[in-house]
Every structure is written in structure tokens, then in C-alpha cells.
Motif scaffolding. Structure first.
Motif, PDB file in Angstrom:
ATOM      1  N   ASP A  17      -3.852 -12.836   4.078  1.00 37.62           N
ATOM      2  CA  ASP A  17      -5.274 -13.777   5.687  1.00 37.62           C
ATOM      3  C   ASP A  17      -5.205 -12.799   6.038  1.00 37.62           C
ATOM      4  O   ASP A  17      -4.056 -12.406   6.691  1.00 37.62           O
ATOM      5  CB  ASP A  17      -5.074 -14.580   5.823  1.00 37.62           C
ATOM      6  N   ARG A  18      -5.983 -11.535   6.362  1.00 37.50           N
ATOM      7  CA  ARG A  18      -5.204 -10.096   7.205  1.00 37.50           C
ATOM      8  C   ARG A  18      -5.432 -10.438   8.704  1.00 37.50           C
ATOM      9  O   ARG A  18      -4.556  -9.936   9.299  1.00 37.50           O
ATOM     10  CB  ARG A  18      -6.263  -9.328   7.086  1.00 37.50           C
ATOM     11  N   ARG A  19      -5.903 -11.506   9.021  1.00 34.38           N
ATOM     12  CA  ARG A  19      -5.924 -11.947  10.181  1.00 34.38           C
ATOM     13  C   ARG A  19      -4.767 -12.593  11.039  1.00 34.38           C
ATOM     14  O   ARG A  19      -4.463 -12.764  11.787  1.00 34.38           O
ATOM     15  CB  ARG A  19      -7.154 -13.220  10.997  1.00 34.38           C
ATOM     16  N   LEU A  20      -3.630 -12.938  10.044  1.00 34.63           N
ATOM     17  CA  LEU A  20      -2.122 -13.392  10.109  1.00 34.63           C
ATOM     18  C   LEU A  20      -2.072 -12.570  11.656  1.00 34.63           C
ATOM     19  O   LEU A  20      -1.697 -11.463  10.924  1.00 34.63           O
ATOM     20  CB  LEU A  20      -1.412 -13.355   9.384  1.00 34.63           C
ATOM     21  N   PRO A  21      -1.102 -13.055  12.424  1.00 28.97           N
ATOM     22  CA  PRO A  21      -1.379 -12.111  13.417  1.00 28.97           C
ATOM     23  C   PRO A  21       0.242 -11.476  13.692  1.00 28.97           C
ATOM     24  O   PRO A  21       0.036 -10.230  14.321  1.00 28.97           O
ATOM     25  CB  PRO A  21      -0.660 -13.635  14.233  1.00 28.97           C
ATOM     26  N   HIS A  22       1.130 -11.480  12.441  1.00 26.34           N
ATOM     27  CA  HIS A  22       2.319 -10.991  12.461  1.00 26.34           C
ATOM     28  C   HIS A  22       2.332 -10.142  11.285  1.00 26.34           C
ATOM     29  O   HIS A  22       2.154  -8.763  10.656  1.00 26.34           O
ATOM     30  CB  HIS A  22       3.697 -11.461  12.021  1.00 26.34           C
ATOM     31  N   LEU A  23       1.448 -11.158   9.645  1.00 29.66           N
ATOM     32  CA  LEU A  23       1.878  -9.981   8.694  1.00 29.66           C
ATOM     33  C   LEU A  23       0.706  -9.402   8.556  1.00 29.66           C
ATOM     34  O   LEU A  23       0.249  -7.961   7.618  1.00 29.66           O
ATOM     35  CB  LEU A  23       1.719 -10.848   7.621  1.00 29.66           C
ATOM     36  N   GLY A  24      -0.270  -9.321   9.476  1.00 33.81           N
ATOM     37  CA  GLY A  24      -2.004  -8.609   9.472  1.00 33.81           C
ATOM     38  C   GLY A  24      -1.182  -6.718   9.962  1.00 33.81           C
ATOM     39  O   GLY A  24      -1.556  -5.620   9.045  1.00 33.81           O
ATOM     40  N   PRO A  25      -0.919  -6.405  11.693  1.00 30.86           N
ATOM     41  CA  PRO A  25      -0.618  -5.384  12.042  1.00 30.86           C
ATOM     42  C   PRO A  25       0.628  -5.057  10.729  1.00 30.86           C
ATOM     43  O   PRO A  25       0.582  -3.876  10.687  1.00 30.86           O
ATOM     44  CB  PRO A  25      -0.122  -6.099  12.869  1.00 30.86           C
ATOM     45  N   TRP A  26       1.676  -5.495  10.324  1.00 32.60           N
ATOM     46  CA  TRP A  26       2.362  -5.514   9.381  1.00 32.60           C
ATOM     47  C   TRP A  26       2.038  -4.526   8.553  1.00 32.60           C
ATOM     48  O   TRP A  26       2.505  -3.214   7.562  1.00 32.60           O
ATOM     49  CB  TRP A  26       3.162  -6.265   8.787  1.00 32.60           C
ATOM     50  N   PHE A  27       1.239  -5.233   7.514  1.00 34.77           N
ATOM     51  CA  PHE A  27       0.967  -4.414   6.110  1.00 34.77           C
ATOM     52  C   PHE A  27      -0.235  -3.453   6.689  1.00 34.77           C
ATOM     53  O   PHE A  27       0.115  -2.207   5.745  1.00 34.77           O
ATOM     54  CB  PHE A  27      -0.404  -5.658   5.948  1.00 34.77           C
ATOM     55  N   HIS A  28      -0.820  -3.081   8.068  1.00 35.61           N
ATOM     56  CA  HIS A  28      -1.196  -1.992   8.627  1.00 35.61           C
ATOM     57  C   HIS A  28      -0.248  -1.130   8.761  1.00 35.61           C
ATOM     58  O   HIS A  28      -0.963  -0.114   7.688  1.00 35.61           O
ATOM     59  CB  HIS A  28      -2.263  -2.355   9.772  1.00 35.61           C
ATOM     60  N   ARG A  29       0.850  -1.495   9.045  1.00 37.06           N
ATOM     61  CA  ARG A  29       1.977  -0.355   9.219  1.00 37.06           C
ATOM     62  C   ARG A  29       2.449   0.342   8.172  1.00 37.06           C
ATOM     63  O   ARG A  29       2.545   1.520   8.185  1.00 37.06           O
ATOM     64  CB  ARG A  29       3.405  -1.008  10.865  1.00 37.06           C
ATOM     65  N   VAL A  30       3.038  -0.346   7.060  1.00 34.82           N
ATOM     66  CA  VAL A  30       3.312  -0.249   6.358  1.00 34.82           C
ATOM     67  C   VAL A  30       2.688   1.342   5.193  1.00 34.82           C
ATOM     68  O   VAL A  30       2.225   2.175   4.831  1.00 34.82           O
ATOM     69  CB  VAL A  30       3.776  -1.442   5.149  1.00 34.82           C
ATOM     70  N   SER A  31       1.270   0.859   5.293  1.00 34.63           N
ATOM     71  CA  SER A  31       0.210   0.937   4.990  1.00 34.63           C
ATOM     72  C   SER A  31      -0.473   2.303   5.400  1.00 34.63           C
ATOM     73  O   SER A  31      -0.328   3.342   4.397  1.00 34.63           O
ATOM     74  CB  SER A  31      -1.226   0.546   4.939  1.00 34.63           C
ATOM     75  N   GLY A  32      -0.261   3.110   6.280  1.00 36.65           N
ATOM     76  CA  GLY A  32       0.935   4.357   6.870  1.00 36.65           C
ATOM     77  C   GLY A  32       0.740   5.186   7.047  1.00 36.65           C
ATOM     78  O   GLY A  32       1.471   6.244   7.354  1.00 36.65           O
ATOM     79  N   ARG A  33       2.674   4.031   6.127  1.00 39.10           N
ATOM     80  CA  ARG A  33       3.653   5.887   5.756  1.00 39.10           C
ATOM     81  C   ARG A  33       2.834   6.111   4.831  1.00 39.10           C
ATOM     82  O   ARG A  33       2.199   5.694   4.241  1.00 39.10           O
ATOM     83  CB  ARG A  33       4.361   4.597   5.373  1.00 39.10           C
ATOM     84  N   PRO A  34       3.147   7.329   4.602  1.00 39.65           N
ATOM     85  CA  PRO A  34       3.320   8.143   3.585  1.00 39.65           C
ATOM     86  C   PRO A  34       3.228   7.361   1.788  1.00 39.65           C
ATOM     87  O   PRO A  34       2.878   7.698   1.387  1.00 39.65           O
ATOM     88  CB  PRO A  34       4.012   9.369   3.083  1.00 39.65           C
ATOM     89  N   SER A  35       4.194   7.217   2.049  1.00 41.67           N
ATOM     90  CA  SER A  35       5.229   6.374   0.877  1.00 41.67           C
ATOM     91  C   SER A  35       4.208   5.363   0.242  1.00 41.67           C
ATOM     92  O   SER A  35       4.852   5.030  -1.157  1.00 41.67           O
ATOM     93  CB  SER A  35       6.610   6.135   0.711  1.00 41.67           C
ATOM     94  N   ALA A  36       3.637   5.120   1.053  1.00 44.00           N
ATOM     95  CA  ALA A  36       2.831   3.474   0.548  1.00 44.00           C
ATOM     96  C   ALA A  36       1.821   4.156  -0.779  1.00 44.00           C
ATOM     97  O   ALA A  36       1.586   3.806  -1.528  1.00 44.00           O
ATOM     98  CB  ALA A  36       1.710   2.851   1.820  1.00 44.00           C
ATOM     99  N   ALA A  37       0.953   4.841  -0.030  1.00 46.44           N
ATOM    100  CA  ALA A  37      -0.277   5.689  -0.966  1.00 46.44           C
ATOM    101  C   ALA A  37       0.286   6.624  -2.107  1.00 46.44           C
ATOM    102  O   ALA A  37      -0.175   6.771  -3.525  1.00 46.44           O
ATOM    103  CB  ALA A  37      -1.209   6.468   0.022  1.00 46.44           C
TER     104      ALA A  37
END
Length: 216
Positions: free
Chosen positions: A182-202
Motif C-alpha cells: 500500500d503506497r499510501r502507508l505514511p512512512h513506507l510510501g515516502p521511503w520507497f519514493h526516496r529510494v526509487s530516486g537514488r541513481p542506484s535504484a534504476a
């Protein structure tokens, strides 16, 4: 050293770790979809039949992604992705273990017993009747983890560690095999977005990943 790599979540964690470290290792691809990891000569390096594996210069091999990350961190301590003090290292390991034991192992086994069943039923013991329960437990533990992350930028606090790498790779995999969180989770949702933004993710995605296919 030679890294035996594959299109799978655990090898992806190691690729992401290497990218974050700025380390470059020669790689040889193992086709886990055809079961190359369950046949010689791979089994001579890792009789457990799992990827990744790291072949060392003395002819020996290390297996298990986290153990390999621990080994490489000792050889290349900066930037620290486990920690620079006993307390930092213990915290990173604490969070990685929480994630692995409560969430990612359940995601992994649920995939083996459901969507991945045709691939695994002749390779390992499977329990299709357990798949739905494992998926339910994984989602419950994801919500449990979310509740502990108030005030955290990363899992271990304000430091990006192997715990973040491990959870991200497996949650991204889970989305691709019918287990989205559930991307609406208040802490893990934003956390996942932050990690996705790291160059190493893609950049850590295997080059053979295809749209709509397994992400690893």
C-alpha cells in the motif's frame, strides 16, 4: 574476484550495493529461469544452488548476498552502508533482519508457491496452500514496519544502509509478481519514493528485465 549474477532480487541487492559503493566487479550471468544455478558447474561454487555467489581470487566462493556485502564492506569501508561503529553496524543488521525475516522471506516463498509455482515445483518443495497466508502475513508485517518508521528518513534512522537496499529490491520485485504494498502507508510510501530516486535504484535493475516481467 568474479560475481556470479542473475536476474533475481537478491543479486539485485548486491548490484545496488556495488553501485552505492562505487565498486566495479566482473560479472558472469547465471540463468536462474532455466535452472542453471541448480546444475554443475554452478553447484561446484555454491552447493546451495542460489545466486549471487562471489568467486574469490584464492579459488574459494562466498554465497548469500548479505554475507557478500559484509565481506566487501570490510574490504571497502567507505562509504559505509553497514556502519563505522559497533552500534551503527548492529542497527543496520537489526533492521535488515527485521525486514528479511518478517517481510521478504514471506514475499519470496509466496511467489514460489503461487505465481512462480510452474518454475519451482520441480526444483524445491512447494506448498501452494500456504501462498495466500504468506502474502497476508507479508502485508501485515509491512504495516507493522511502517508503524516503527515515524521520524525515520531511512530504516536505520538518518543513514542509508543495506537494510534499505534489501527492502527496496524485494518490494520492487513484489510489485512485479502480484504482491504490491500500500503506497499510501505514511512512512513506507515516502521511503520507497526516496529510494526509487537514488541513481542506484534504476541502474541496479538487471538488463534482461522486461516491461511487465519479474523485476530483479
Amino acid at each position: 574476484m568474479l560475481l556470479l549474477d542473475a536476474l533475481s532480487p537478491a543479486p539485485r541487492t548486491l548490484r545496488m550495493f556495488l553501485l552505492e559503493k562505487g565498486l566495479h566487479l566482473p560479472m558472469q550471468q547465471i540463468d536462474v529461469f532455466t535452472g542453471e544455478n541448480r546444475q554443475p558447474p554452478f553447484l561446484a561454487h555454491n552447493p546451495a544452488g542460489q545466486t549471487p555467489a562471489l568467486l574469490l581470487d584464492d579459488g574459494s566462493a562466498l554465497a548469500e548476498a548479505v554475507a557478500i556485502m559484509e565481506y566487501l564492506e570490510e574490504l571497502h569501508p567507505a562509504p559505509a552502508l553497514i556502519g563505522t561503529t559497533p552500534q551503527e553496524r548492529a542497527l543496520a543488521r537489526q533492521w535488515q533482519r527485521r525486514v528479511e525475516l518478517n517481510i521478504t522471506e514471506n514475499i519470496h516463498n509466496a511467489y514460489h508457491y503461487a505465481e512462480g509455482l510452474p518454475r519451482f515445483e520441480n526444483r524445491i518443495p512447494v506448498a501452494p496452500e500456504a501462498a495466500a497466508g504468506l502474502k497476508r502475513i507479508a502485508q501485515d508485517r509491512i504495516r507493522w514496519l511502517d508503524g516503527m518508521l515515524a521520524g525515520h528518513v531511512w530504516l536505520a534512522g538518518d543513514r542509508f544502509t543495506i537494510a534499505d537496499i534489501w527492502l527496496y529490491a524485494w518490494l520492487d520485485f513484489a510489485v512485479s509478481v502480484g504482491q504490491p504494498f500500500d503506497r499510501r502507508l505514511p512512512h513506507l510510501g515516502p521511503w520507497f519514493h526516496r529510494v526509487s530516486g537514488r541513481p542506484s535504484a534504476a541502474a541496479s535493475l538487471h538488463p534482461n528485465c522486461k516491461p511487465g516481467g519479474v523485476r530483479g
